[in-house]
Design an enzyme around this catalytic site. Sequence first.
Site, short mmCIF file in Angstrom:
data_model
loop_
_atom_site.label_atom_id
_atom_site.label_comp_id
_atom_site.label_asym_id
_atom_site.label_seq_id
_atom_site.Cartn_x
_atom_site.Cartn_y
_atom_site.Cartn_z
CG ASP A 21 5.15 -9.12 10.00
OD1 ASP A 21 5.64 -10.35 9.59
OD2 ASP A 21 5.13 -8.27 9.04
CG PHE A 61 -2.21 -0.65 1.24
CD1 PHE A 61 -2.29 -1.51 -0.08
CD2 PHE A 61 -3.07 -0.71 2.12
CE1 PHE A 61 -3.53 -2.11 -0.14
CE2 PHE A 61 -4.22 -1.39 1.83
CZ PHE A 61 -4.40 -2.05 0.82
#
Length: 666
Positions: A186, A74
Site C-alpha cells: 500500500d 477501524f
Amino acid sequence: MDILRSIGSPAADRMCASSQRSADPPSSGRSSRSSSSRRRSEERSAPAEMARIVTDPETGRCYCRGKVLGKGGFAKCYEMTDLSTSKVYAAKIIPHTRVSKPHQREKIDREIELHKLLHHKHIVHFYHHFEDKENIYILLEYCSRKSLAHILKARKVLTEPEVRYYLRQIVSGLKYLHEQEILHRDLKLGNFFVSESMELKVGDFGLAAKLELAGNRRKTICGTPNYLSPEVLNKQGHGCESDIWALGCVMYTMLLGRPPFETTNLKETYRCIREARYSLPSSLSPPAKLLISSLLTKSPEDRPHLDHILRHDFFIQGFSPERLPPSCCHSAPDFHVSSPAKSFFKKAAAALFGGKRDKVKYYETLNKQTKEEEEIYKLQHDLKRTAISQQSSQLPEDGRPLPPSADEPVAAVTEAQSPTMQDTIRLIVRGSLGSCSSSSSECLEDDMAGSVAGTVASVFRGCIENMPKAGDIPKGSGSSNLQWVTKWVDYSNKYGFGYQLSDNTVGVLFNNGTHMSLLPDRKTIHYYAELGKRAVFPTCEVPEHFVGQVTVLKYFSHYMEENLMDGGDLVSMTDKHMPRLYLLQWLKSDRALMMLFNDGTFQVNFYHDHTKIILCAQQDEYLLTYINEERVSTTFALGSLLTSGCPKDLRKRMEYSLSMLLQRGS
C-alpha cells in the site's frame, strides 16, 4: 487523507473482496447530507467517550491523549504523550467493538507482530502496544511534519531535487522491507511520513504481508486503486515488483500532482492500469520520463530492481540535496551553493534571460529543441544499457575481473615464465590506452562515455586487487604534467556543474548535457553539443544563441576566481599538445565528489579531509596522484603501486573511488 489505516478496515476488506468499488455519488443530495450529518455527529461524540488519560494495565504508565492525527476504518490515530517522560507518540487506537470478529482481530495482531520486528531509520518505529477494556493502543514514532500527501496538498507539485531526496529514502526503507521478505502492498503518499528533521519514514503496515513463492502468492486485490499494479488487478499475485510499480506511481504523483492512472471512473482507471496506459507530459525531464517508464512497465519482470533505481540517470545526472529545509512543506525550496555565489548567479540569470519577453523567447527556443534532445538522450541511454548488459553478462557471479582471454599470451604461465609486476600493469591496461589516450574524440563517438568509465574501472580494480599491502606511501615517480580540477561549483539546480582545471581552463557541464570551456587565454571558447563534436569561437564574436550560456560560463569563472582557493600544490605545465579536457559526468555522494573526463582522467575529491585522487593516462602507462590533507601531492606510476603497495588509508580511498565509478557506470 488517511494518516494511518488498519489492515482490518472495512475499506480494506471491500478492496480485498472485489476488484470493483463504486465511485458514483449518492443519487439524492438529501440522503447524502443526512448521512454526512450522522457521521459528523458520531465523530464528535466519539472523543468524549474515550478517556483523555489512558493507563497501560501492565506497566502502570499513564498517557495523555491529544489531537487527532488521522483516521481509518477501524482506528483513529492520536497524538499521545507519556506523562512520566513527556515523550510524544503517534498512537493508533482501535476500539474492541471494531475488531470483534476473529478474522478482524487476527489482522490487527498480524500487523503488530510484523511491525514490531522492523528497525530501520526510514521505517516508522514501533515502540509499544497494550490494551484495556475498551481499546487496543499501538504507540508509533511521531512524525511532526505529517505525510507527503499533506506536503503535496500544500505544494501541488514537487521539484525534481526534492523527488530525488524523498525517493532515495523510500527506496532505502523499501529495500530493507524486501530484504526481510515483506511486501508493503500500500505504498502511497499518505503512507510516507516526515519527521521534524525532514527525514522520510515508510509507515502503515496494515496491508503488509510476507513474500510467498511464486506459486503461493496472495491473489486478493487490496491496496489503493490508483496505485494497484496490473498483476494485482489480474489476480496473478503480489511480489516485490508490485511495490516497484507503486513507487513509479508515487514518483509520477510527486512530479505532476496527480496519479498516472487517475480518471473519473474506476473501471476506466483499472483499464488504464491493465494496459499500462498513461501520459508523460513534456514538462518532465528526459531522465524522469525514462525512470517512470521503467517503473511502470506492464510486465513485472521488466521493472528495475531497487539497487538499480538509484543508479539511474535521473539520480546520477541531477542535483540531489542532502537535506531539505522545513519550509519545503509549504513552499518550493531555494537551492543555492552559498550566499556569495547567489548574488553572482542572480546577475547571471538576469544576463541570461534579460526581461520577461527575452525569457519567453528563450523558452520558446528551448522547447523546439526538446524532442530532438529526448531522442538523442534515449539513444545514448539505450546504447549504454546495451553496453552494460553485455559487460555484466561476461562477469562471474562474485564480481571479480575476468581472467585474460584465451588469445592473450598469459593463458598458461609457468613459474619460470611468470610476468613481472610491470608486465602485469601492461596486461591490465592492454587494449585500452591506445583507444583513449590521445584526443579521445573518436573513442567517445564510437563507444560513448560508458566505454571511458569501463576502461578506467578495469584499470583501477586491477591495481587494487593485485597490489600488496604496505605501511608507507611509496616514493613518488612519474611526471606531474597532468590536468586536474583545482576548483568546482555545483549549481546544477539551475545551470550546471562548473570547474576550473589546473591550466586555468574553466568548464561548465550544463544541465541540458552540453559542455562549454573557456580556455586559459580567456579569448577562446570550445562548445560540445555532442560527444566529440566541437565548435570553436572567440569570446568577442559569440553567436547569438550562445550568449546566455557564455554569460553563465563567465560568471562561474569569476566566482571561482574570487571566492575559491586551489585544492593542492600540483601545478600543471602548459603543453599545447595535451588534449583538451572536458567533463563527461560527475557524481556526488555523502563522502566525495567524482569527476570523469573525456580522455579518461578520473578525479575524486573527499570532503572531510580535502584529500584527492587523480588517475590519468600518459603515454604507455597510468599515473595515480594523491593529494594529502596538507594539499601536498605525490604522483606514482600505477606499476610502482603494484610492486610496493600503498598504506591502508590510501587504499581505502582508492576502493571508495572505484565504488563511485562503478555506481556511475551501472
